[in-house]
Structures are given as structure tokens and as C-alpha cells.
Design a protein around this motif. Structure first.
Motif, PDB file in Angstrom:
ATOM      1  N   SER A  66       0.826  -1.208   0.000  1.00  0.00           N
ATOM      2  CA  SER A  66       0.000   0.000   0.000  1.00  0.00           C
ATOM      3  C   SER A  66       0.858   1.254   0.000  1.00  0.00           C
ATOM      4  CB  SER A  66      -0.935   0.013   1.210  1.00  0.00           C
ATOM      5  OG  SER A  66      -1.839  -1.053   1.165  1.00  0.00           O
ATOM      6  N   LEU A  67       1.920   1.239   0.766  1.00  0.00           N
ATOM      7  CA  LEU A  67       2.825   2.390   0.803  1.00  0.00           C
ATOM      8  C   LEU A  67       3.473   2.623  -0.558  1.00  0.00           C
ATOM      9  CD1 LEU A  67       4.557   1.778   4.251  1.00  0.00           C
ATOM     10  CD2 LEU A  67       2.976   3.634   3.693  1.00  0.00           C
ATOM     11  N   ARG A  68       3.892   1.539  -1.184  1.00  0.00           N
ATOM     12  CA  ARG A  68       4.534   1.669  -2.500  1.00  0.00           C
ATOM     13  C   ARG A  68       3.554   2.187  -3.541  1.00  0.00           C
ATOM     14  NH1 ARG A  68       5.003  -1.208  -7.004  1.00  0.00           N
ATOM     15  NH2 ARG A  68       3.726  -2.895  -6.143  1.00  0.00           N
ATOM     16  N   PHE A  69       2.324   1.657  -3.517  1.00  0.00           N
ATOM     17  CA  PHE A  69       1.307   2.077  -4.487  1.00  0.00           C
ATOM     18  C   PHE A  69       0.971   3.562  -4.327  1.00  0.00           C
ATOM     19  CE2 PHE A  69      -3.145   2.891  -5.469  1.00  0.00           C
ATOM     20  CZ  PHE A  69      -3.204   2.499  -6.803  1.00  0.00           C
ATOM     21  N   ASN A  70       0.726   3.977  -3.082  1.00  0.00           N
ATOM     22  CA  ASN A  70       0.385   5.382  -2.832  1.00  0.00           C
ATOM     23  C   ASN A  70       1.558   6.311  -3.105  1.00  0.00           C
ATOM     24  OD1 ASN A  70      -2.481   5.612  -1.552  1.00  0.00           O
ATOM     25  ND2 ASN A  70      -1.573   3.823  -0.562  1.00  0.00           N
ATOM     26  N   ARG A  71       2.775   5.817  -2.816  1.00  0.00           N
ATOM     27  CA  ARG A  71       3.967   6.622  -3.110  1.00  0.00           C
ATOM     28  C   ARG A  71       4.039   6.913  -4.607  1.00  0.00           C
ATOM     29  NH1 ARG A  71       9.340   3.367  -3.515  1.00  0.00           N
ATOM     30  NH2 ARG A  71       8.104   2.765  -5.349  1.00  0.00           N
ATOM     31  N   ASP A  72       3.855   5.900  -5.428  1.00  0.00           N
ATOM     32  CA  ASP A  72       3.913   6.072  -6.883  1.00  0.00           C
ATOM     33  C   ASP A  72       2.787   6.980  -7.380  1.00  0.00           C
ATOM     34  OD1 ASP A  72       6.086   4.399  -6.833  1.00  0.00           O
ATOM     35  OD2 ASP A  72       4.953   2.615  -7.471  1.00  0.00           O
ATOM     36  N   GLN A  73       1.630   6.856  -6.734  1.00  0.00           N
ATOM     37  CA  GLN A  73       0.481   7.664  -7.146  1.00  0.00           C
ATOM     38  C   GLN A  73       0.733   9.151  -6.881  1.00  0.00           C
ATOM     39  OE1 GLN A  73      -2.137   6.176  -8.624  1.00  0.00           O
ATOM     40  NE2 GLN A  73      -3.131   8.139  -9.027  1.00  0.00           N
ATOM     41  N   PHE A  74       1.253   9.471  -5.715  1.00  0.00           N
ATOM     42  CA  PHE A  74       1.513  10.872  -5.383  1.00  0.00           C
ATOM     43  C   PHE A  74       2.670  11.431  -6.212  1.00  0.00           C
ATOM     44  CE2 PHE A  74      -1.014  10.143  -1.519  1.00  0.00           C
ATOM     45  CZ  PHE A  74      -1.733  11.329  -1.478  1.00  0.00           C
ATOM     46  N   ARG A  75       3.613  10.583  -6.548  1.00  0.00           N
ATOM     47  CA  ARG A  75       4.707  11.047  -7.414  1.00  0.00           C
ATOM     48  C   ARG A  75       4.174  11.380  -8.804  1.00  0.00           C
ATOM     49  NH1 ARG A  75      10.364   7.842  -8.899  1.00  0.00           N
ATOM     50  NH2 ARG A  75      11.163   9.460 -10.295  1.00  0.00           N
ATOM     51  N   ARG A  76       3.275  10.540  -9.311  1.00  0.00           N
ATOM     52  CA  ARG A  76       2.661  10.801 -10.610  1.00  0.00           C
ATOM     53  C   ARG A  76       1.843  12.095 -10.590  1.00  0.00           C
ATOM     54  NH1 ARG A  76       0.022   6.543 -10.740  1.00  0.00           N
ATOM     55  NH2 ARG A  76       1.687   5.234 -11.565  1.00  0.00           N
ATOM     56  N   ASN A  77       1.118  12.299  -9.499  1.00  0.00           N
ATOM     57  CA  ASN A  77       0.325  13.521  -9.380  1.00  0.00           C
ATOM     58  C   ASN A  77       1.211  14.770  -9.302  1.00  0.00           C
ATOM     59  OD1 ASN A  77      -2.007  12.000  -9.374  1.00  0.00           O
ATOM     60  ND2 ASN A  77      -2.213  11.982  -7.144  1.00  0.00           N
ATOM     61  N   ALA A  78       2.347  14.641  -8.647  1.00  0.00           N
ATOM     62  CA  ALA A  78       3.288  15.769  -8.579  1.00  0.00           C
ATOM     63  C   ALA A  78       3.828  16.105  -9.965  1.00  0.00           C
ATOM     64  CB  ALA A  78       4.426  15.436  -7.620  1.00  0.00           C
ATOM     65  N   ASP A  79       4.124  15.059 -10.750  1.00  0.00           N
ATOM     66  CA  ASP A  79       4.602  15.284 -12.119  1.00  0.00           C
ATOM     67  C   ASP A  79       3.526  15.972 -12.960  1.00  0.00           C
ATOM     68  OD1 ASP A  79       6.984  14.088 -11.435  1.00  0.00           O
ATOM     69  OD2 ASP A  79       6.430  12.117 -12.238  1.00  0.00           O
ATOM     70  N   TYR A  80       2.292  15.543 -12.808  1.00  0.00           N
ATOM     71  CA  TYR A  80       1.191  16.172 -13.536  1.00  0.00           C
ATOM     72  C   TYR A  80       1.026  17.632 -13.130  1.00  0.00           C
ATOM     73  CZ  TYR A  80      -0.381  11.608 -15.289  1.00  0.00           C
ATOM     74  OH  TYR A  80      -0.463  10.400 -15.932  1.00  0.00           O
ATOM     75  N   SER A  81       1.234  17.907 -11.857  1.00  0.00           N
ATOM     76  CA  SER A  81       1.111  19.287 -11.373  1.00  0.00           C
ATOM     77  C   SER A  81       2.146  20.192 -12.037  1.00  0.00           C
ATOM     78  CB  SER A  81       1.277  19.339  -9.849  1.00  0.00           C
ATOM     79  OG  SER A  81       0.295  18.562  -9.209  1.00  0.00           O
ATOM     80  N   VAL A  82       3.359  19.682 -12.180  1.00  0.00           N
ATOM     81  CA  VAL A  82       4.409  20.463 -12.852  1.00  0.00           C
ATOM     82  C   VAL A  82       4.033  20.705 -14.316  1.00  0.00           C
ATOM     83  CG1 VAL A  82       6.818  20.443 -13.605  1.00  0.00           C
ATOM     84  CG2 VAL A  82       6.224  19.636 -11.318  1.00  0.00           C
TER      85      VAL A  82
END
Length: 205
Positions: A135-151
Motif C-alpha cells: 500500500s505504501l509503494r502504491f500510494n507513493r507512486d500515485q503521489f509522485r505521478r500527481n506531482a509530475d502532472y502538477s508540474v
């Protein structure tokens, strides 16, 4: 007797006519200088009223909103800064959660590999302790993807801000006076020999 008439005529020719010519030359020069000044004032007035797209785009590229200020479209500033500000806040939120989840995942992974005294385990955010490694790995990847989209969205809004300033400066020189009109009028077609409706575009008088 003839000398009495010749002498005044000679005086008139020698003094009055040259003075008249000098006055005309001086008047012509004055009119030329005045004409040049009027042309320069008119050109300066045009230069101050024309909005140059390159200048507007460059200013918005340096700092968002400067191009809109240059175009005197102040009402657009809340949209520019609002979009960039919200995107920046979303990026910061995603980045913070990504870092916390990353740290928690590393801590749990190290604790499993080196039980039970892994120092990394105690760095985990208490709120994330109940989550599994997966769960930690999945959510970590999800928030990283969202950060990239924000940029990416931030860059798009910045680019749209530049494009808007340039287009707005182009449109500033277009004629939008009251002489421009589009009207629907009944008309007759001489080629078809029928009556119908015509669209009449009036550009100016």
C-alpha cells in the motif's frame, strides 16, 4: 525727372524684394519644422498606443501577468495567478505526501530485512504505520505521478499566459469600432432570379 523714379525703384529692388524672399524662406522653414514636429508627435502617439505582441509575450514569459498588464487587461490577472497558485499548492501537497510515503516504505522494508531494531522504522509517520509495504509503494507512486502532472499543468498555464498576452496584443490593433456591423437583409439574386436573405458586412464608411 527720370532719375527721381529710377532711384526709388532701385531701392525697392535692392531691399524690399530680398527681404520678402528671406521672409518667405523663413516661413517655409518654419512650416517644415512645424510639420516635422507634428509628424513626430503623431508617430509618438501611434507608438504609445500600439501593443507589440513580442514585448507582451516576453514580459509574460519573464513574469506571468506582466503581458496582461502591458495590454491593460487587468481583469485577467486573477485567472493567471489563481491558476498558477492553485497548481503550485497541489504540487506541494503531492510532493509532501510522496516524501512521507517514500520514507515509510523504506522504513518498513528495512525493518523487515533487519528486524527488529531498524532505525528507519522509527522515522515513519505514525499515521502511515498501519499501511502495508504494498500500500505504501502504491500510494507513493500515485503521489509522485500527481506531482509530475502538477508540474506539467503549471507549465501549460504559464505557456497559455504567454500565448494570451501575444494574441491580445495582436487583436488590440484590430478595428472594433461602431462602423463594423453584420446585418441580415432581404436580397435578390440576379443570377438565380430568386429572392432570399443576405448577410451584409459593413466595414466602414
Amino acid at each position: 525727372m527720370i532719375f527721381k523714379f529710377i532711384f526709388p525703384a532701385a531701392i525697392l529692388f535692392l531691399f524690399v524684394i530680398p527681404v520678402s524672399g528671406i521672409a518667405q524662406d523663413s516661413l517655409a522653414k518654419t512650416e517644415t519644422i512645424s510639420s516635422k514636429k507634428e509628424k513626430k508627435k503623431a508617430q509618438d502617439k501611434i507608438d504609445t498606443t500600439i501593443n507589440y505582441p513580442k514585448i507582451a509575450a516576453t514580459r509574460s514569459a519573464i513574469l506571468p501577468g506582466l503581458g496582461q498588464i502591458y495590454n491593460k487587461k487587468y481583469w485577467k490577472l486573477p485567472f493567471v495567478y489563481g491558476g498558477l497558485g492553485i497548481t503550485a499548492l497541489v504540487f506541494n501537497y503531492n510532493l509532501k505526501n510522496y516524501k512521507d510515503l517514500k520514507q515509510a516504505y523504506i522504513g518498513k522494508f528495512n525493518a523487515r530485512q533487519n528486524p527488529p531494531d531498524s532505525t528507519e522504522y522509527f522515522k515513519i509517520n505514525p499515521k502511515l504505520l498501519p499501511l502495508s509495504e504494498e500500500s505504501l509503494r502504491f500510494n507513493r507512486d500515485q503521489f509522485r505521478r500527481n506531482a509530475d502532472y502538477s508540474v506539467l499543468i503549471f507549465a501549460i498555464i504559464w505557456g497559455l499566459n504567454i500565448l494570451d498576452a501575444a494574441v491580445d496584443a495582436h487583436l488590440k490593433t484590430f478595428d472594433v469600432s461602431e462602423d463594423l456591423s453584420l446585418k441580415i437583409k432581404p436580397g435578390h439574386s440576379s443570377m438565380a432570379g430568386t429572392n432570399g436573405i443576405s448577410l451584409v458586412l459593413t466595414i466602414g464608411k
